[in-house]
Every structure is written in structure tokens, then in C-alpha cells.
Design a protein around this motif. Sequence first.
Motif, PDB file in Angstrom:
ATOM      1  N   VAL A 209       8.976 114.648  41.783  1.00 37.29           N
ATOM      2  CA  VAL A 209       8.831 113.351  41.352  1.00 37.29           C
ATOM      3  C   VAL A 209       7.450 113.276  40.523  1.00 37.29           C
ATOM      4  O   VAL A 209       6.434 113.562  41.212  1.00 37.29           O
ATOM      5  CB  VAL A 209       8.684 112.430  42.694  1.00 37.29           C
ATOM      6  N   GLN A 225       9.043 105.527  50.611  1.00 33.29           N
ATOM      7  CA  GLN A 225      10.430 105.800  50.219  1.00 33.29           C
ATOM      8  C   GLN A 225      11.026 106.658  51.262  1.00 33.29           C
ATOM      9  O   GLN A 225      12.126 106.525  51.588  1.00 33.29           O
ATOM     10  CB  GLN A 225      10.664 106.205  49.048  1.00 33.29           C
ATOM     11  N   LEU A 267      16.744 108.318  47.535  1.00 35.91           N
ATOM     12  CA  LEU A 267      16.812 108.615  46.284  1.00 35.91           C
ATOM     13  C   LEU A 267      16.764 107.511  45.256  1.00 35.91           C
ATOM     14  O   LEU A 267      16.249 107.457  44.263  1.00 35.91           O
ATOM     15  CB  LEU A 267      17.983 109.783  46.289  1.00 35.91           C
ATOM     16  N   LEU A 268      17.807 106.600  45.750  1.00 35.39           N
ATOM     17  CA  LEU A 268      17.673 105.226  45.045  1.00 35.39           C
ATOM     18  C   LEU A 268      16.380 104.374  44.935  1.00 35.39           C
ATOM     19  O   LEU A 268      15.854 103.853  43.848  1.00 35.39           O
ATOM     20  CB  LEU A 268      18.605 104.346  45.635  1.00 35.39           C
ATOM     21  N   ARG A 271      14.087 106.486  42.461  1.00 37.87           N
ATOM     22  CA  ARG A 271      14.747 106.199  40.905  1.00 37.87           C
ATOM     23  C   ARG A 271      14.008 104.900  40.737  1.00 37.87           C
ATOM     24  O   ARG A 271      13.634 104.800  39.357  1.00 37.87           O
ATOM     25  CB  ARG A 271      16.042 106.237  41.004  1.00 37.87           C
ATOM     26  N   ARG A 272      14.055 103.883  41.416  1.00 36.41           N
ATOM     27  CA  ARG A 272      13.466 102.686  40.731  1.00 36.41           C
ATOM     28  C   ARG A 272      12.011 102.742  40.824  1.00 36.41           C
ATOM     29  O   ARG A 272      11.387 101.937  39.937  1.00 36.41           O
ATOM     30  CB  ARG A 272      13.902 101.327  41.942  1.00 36.41           C
ATOM     31  N   SER A 274       9.967 105.435  40.145  1.00 36.73           N
ATOM     32  CA  SER A 274       9.423 106.526  39.448  1.00 36.73           C
ATOM     33  C   SER A 274      10.252 106.787  38.125  1.00 36.73           C
ATOM     34  O   SER A 274      11.581 106.716  38.095  1.00 36.73           O
ATOM     35  CB  SER A 274       9.695 108.036  40.064  1.00 36.73           C
ATOM     36  N   LYS A 276      10.619 109.422  36.568  1.00 38.60           N
ATOM     37  CA  LYS A 276      11.364 110.581  36.350  1.00 38.60           C
ATOM     38  C   LYS A 276      11.308 111.451  37.875  1.00 38.60           C
ATOM     39  O   LYS A 276      10.474 111.615  38.530  1.00 38.60           O
ATOM     40  CB  LYS A 276      10.603 111.551  35.422  1.00 38.60           C
ATOM     41  N   VAL A 277      12.494 111.506  38.313  1.00 48.45           N
ATOM     42  CA  VAL A 277      13.020 112.076  39.671  1.00 48.45           C
ATOM     43  C   VAL A 277      13.799 113.366  39.263  1.00 48.45           C
ATOM     44  O   VAL A 277      14.826 113.060  38.599  1.00 48.45           O
ATOM     45  CB  VAL A 277      13.442 111.189  40.487  1.00 48.45           C
ATOM     46  N   PHE A 279      16.236 116.116  40.742  1.00 48.71           N
ATOM     47  CA  PHE A 279      16.778 116.519  41.997  1.00 48.71           C
ATOM     48  C   PHE A 279      17.170 118.018  41.942  1.00 48.71           C
ATOM     49  O   PHE A 279      17.730 118.331  41.158  1.00 48.71           O
ATOM     50  CB  PHE A 279      18.328 115.695  42.327  1.00 48.71           C
TER      51      PHE A 279
END
Length: 319
Positions: A209, A225, A267-268, A271-272, A274, A276-277, A279
Amino acid sequence: MTFEPESSARRTYSFLGPVGTFTEAALAQVPEARGQEWRSVHNVGEALADVVSGRSHAAVIAIENSVDGGVSTAQDALATMPGLRIIGEYLVPVEFVLVGRPGAKLEDVALISAHPVAYAQCLQWLSSTLPAHAHVPAASNVASAMGMLEGTSDADAAISPPGVLEHHELELLASKIGDNADAVTRFVLVARTVAPPSPTGADKTSLIVELPEDHPGALLEMLEQFATRGINLSLLASRPIGDALGRYRFVIDADGHIEDERMADALLGLRRFSPKVIFLGSYPRADHAVVHYPERYSNDVFAEARDWLRALISGEPEA
């Protein structure tokens, strides 16, 4: 575990060679790799490039050591090479031996060849047993012994993994010379991007992340998170992104599987948060330790909360 339909063709697995390395010992633990082609490579980048290009079905790389921490070259490669997915992990105890040419004797050893990391992990034993020795660095744990055998090194002895004795004619001068008897290296099996294997209840999720910007509390916002969803982190390591000072990405291992409601929700949130995530995968833990968490973070609780919200939106009367 496989990620494509089986065929009669033999599969290829890349590992950091040459034979006798700890990485080869990790590959020997992979059930589906037994009886297949094993391809020795020179570095982590080459191993992962084999996977991306399709030359190899998968590759085994070292990702973390209990003494030295994360393996930065592997972490950086996973962060910058798209199309890869971790599908398994394996643990290998780190044990070192001191070897010499056939007929060598411990009392005659003056110059020792060793990879710098291996040398550092055996320094206490060396200082007490061979206090007058000198050290010459080697490119790898096996290269230290090979250079001595091939005459490219003037060393009298080499620090190597025990597996080197299975492949080369060497004199065992001392065994278990590592200073930390509990040292272990964690390896991961990396394939092309595929759907994660089904949850087992003893799983791990790996991510990389990037922080959206450098401001007070940014790292705390990222960690929240996970914390607010009852997810424990077993690894949190920072690596410089490289485009400017103060810019970092974070390598994360989180307890649980992407199909767990709490992990999916985290993870959601990431994603909001950062830009760039990455996986890297959800896969069974090597130690098979079942992930425990408070009941308030169970799948049913998350599902009930979603149903409650849908009912509010649809105008259903509250029960």
C-alpha cells in the motif's frame, strides 16, 4: 494447490540457485513441484520474470527472515512487477555449517568465505571458535563453497547451508554454527495472477500500500482500516518508492482471507484511502495457525449490518 488445469506436460519451478540453497529446500516443501522441472536462477528478478513470461509455472523466493527482517529485493520486485500472485508460503529453519575441501581440518582454518548475512549470523560462534580468522565475502551461501572448490577463492573454509553437502564433496568441519538456533526464513510461492485458493481458516493476506500523501497521521489512517475491523498485522515494513525523499510504500501481511467479510471490507477502505493498493494474494499460512478474532468481527455481523442498511434505504420498517 494448482492454478490451472493439470496436463501431462511437466511444469517448471524457478528458484534461487545453485542447488543446495535454502530456496531449494523451500521448493522441496511444495507438493505440486515434486517430480517437476526445477530451474536454477541467479536472482529474484530473474525468478519472477520467468513467471511473468510463462517460462515457469511458479517461483519460490525468500520474503522474510526472523533475524534480518524483510527481504527488500523481493518486496521491491513484487511492488513493481505486475501480474504476480502469492499462492503459498513455506518456512525453512536457518542452519549453517562450516565446510572445507576434502581432508581439511578445523584447526587449520584462517580464511573463511561467506555471504555477509550468513557471516553476521555466525559471528559469535566464529569469534569464540576461530578468533583469529579473516572473512572474504561471497555472492551467495552456496557460492562461498563453490568458489573454494573451484579454486576461485583462497578461503580455507566456507559457511554454507547443510544442503550443499548433498551435492558436493566437502569436508564437514562444524555444524549448527548459527548464533540463533530459532532463526527461520519465510519463502513464498509466486505464480501469475489467479483467483486465490479457498479460505482454510488459517490464512494470510499480503498487500503493498502506498500512502496518498505525506501528512500527520497518514500512516495511522492506513492502519485504522485494519484495526477497526479486528484484523491483526503480522508484517508491516516500509520501502522507499524511489521518486522522492519521504515517499514510502508499506508491505503488509494481514491475518485472514480476502473472502472473509472483515478483510474484504478493509480492502475496500484501503482502496478508498490509497491511490495504489497491490493485492499480492490470500493463501494458507505455513504454520497452519487458525486466525482468531472477536465475535463482533465475524462474517455474520458484517452481513447483518449490510442487510440492516439495505432495509433502511428501502424504507422497510425496523424490527
